[in-house]
Motif scaffolding. Structure first.
Motif, short mmCIF file in Angstrom:
data_model
loop_
_atom_site.label_atom_id
_atom_site.label_comp_id
_atom_site.label_asym_id
_atom_site.label_seq_id
_atom_site.Cartn_x
_atom_site.Cartn_y
_atom_site.Cartn_z
N UNK A 1 1.08 -0.91 -0.20
CA UNK A 1 -0.29 -0.17 -0.28
C UNK A 1 1.00 1.15 -0.01
N UNK A 2 0.97 2.05 -0.99
CA UNK A 2 0.86 3.73 -0.74
C UNK A 2 0.01 4.42 -0.56
N UNK A 3 0.73 5.42 0.33
CA UNK A 3 -0.10 6.46 0.42
C UNK A 3 0.73 8.22 0.28
N UNK A 4 -0.39 8.99 -0.42
CA UNK A 4 0.79 10.12 -0.65
C UNK A 4 -0.33 10.76 -1.19
N UNK A 5 0.04 12.35 -0.76
CA UNK A 5 -0.98 13.72 -1.33
C UNK A 5 -0.04 13.77 -2.60
N UNK A 6 -1.12 15.00 -2.74
CA UNK A 6 -0.47 15.68 -4.53
C UNK A 6 -0.55 17.10 -4.25
N UNK A 7 -0.11 17.72 -4.59
CA UNK A 7 0.44 19.22 -4.41
C UNK A 7 -0.84 19.95 -4.16
N UNK A 8 -2.31 19.55 -4.35
CA UNK A 8 -3.34 20.17 -4.56
C UNK A 8 -3.97 19.59 -3.24
N UNK A 9 -3.37 18.87 -2.76
CA UNK A 9 -4.18 18.46 -1.04
C UNK A 9 -4.63 17.56 -1.02
N UNK A 10 -4.81 16.10 -2.88
CA UNK A 10 -5.16 15.13 -2.19
C UNK A 10 -4.66 13.56 -2.03
#
Length: 161
Positions: free
Chosen positions: A142-151
């Motif tokens: 499982x990968x958890x990430x966050x985009x620059x747009x906050x998603x």
């Protein structure tokens, strides 16, 4: 503390993309379909024990995959068809490294990059940080990430080899 070599050994292999859920910090699911890869993309990750990886994803929507376009006969297919394929594909490769701050091989942080090659010139040299968790005897990642747009993105992969 787990050594990075132990983590690299645990994740080395080929991983098949299963799914992703995009959501905001408050837990609300992002309602729109991802434009480039569509709702149900296909993809693979590959990691080797020398610290290199590759990622390849593409849209599985038939309208994003013009039939008959072939690299053996590059004159087959219009520029628009070739462009469409590129627009709905994501790929990059290069070194990766893991955080040394984990206490357990199954949980930690991995960084892809700086990338050596990428389908977009702006992604060459990019670093992509992901929090990872291994499940089911290290056969599900499982990968958890966050985009620059906050998603936020919650991605799952299963080990193929």
């Amino acid at each position: 503390m787990v050594k990075p070599e132990d983590v690299i050994k645990a994740i080395s292999g080929t991983w098949l993309y299963l799914n992703v859920t995009n959501f905001y910090d408050n837990g609300t699911i992002v309602p729109s379909e991802p434009v480039a890869l569509g709702r149900y993309p296909v993809g693979m990750l590959m990691y080797n024990t020398y610290g290199y990886m590759s990622a390849t994803f593409m849209s599985a929507r038939p309208e994003d995959r013009p039939p008959g376009v072939d690299t053996d006969e590059i004159e087959i297919g219009t520029d628009a068809e070739w462009s469409l394929i590129g627009k709905h594909t994501l790929s990059y490769a290069g070194p990766f490294y893991v955080s040394e701050t984990t206490d357990d091989v199954e949980v930690g942080q991995i960084t892809h990059g700086p990338t050596d090659i990428a389908w977009l010139p702006s992604w060459v040299g990019k670093e992509l940080q992901k929090n990872y968790t291994l499940y089911d005897d290290k056969d599900v990642m499982r990968f958890k990430t966050k985009s620059k747009k906050g998603v936020n993105a919650d991605m799952f992969f299963t080990r193929l080899a």
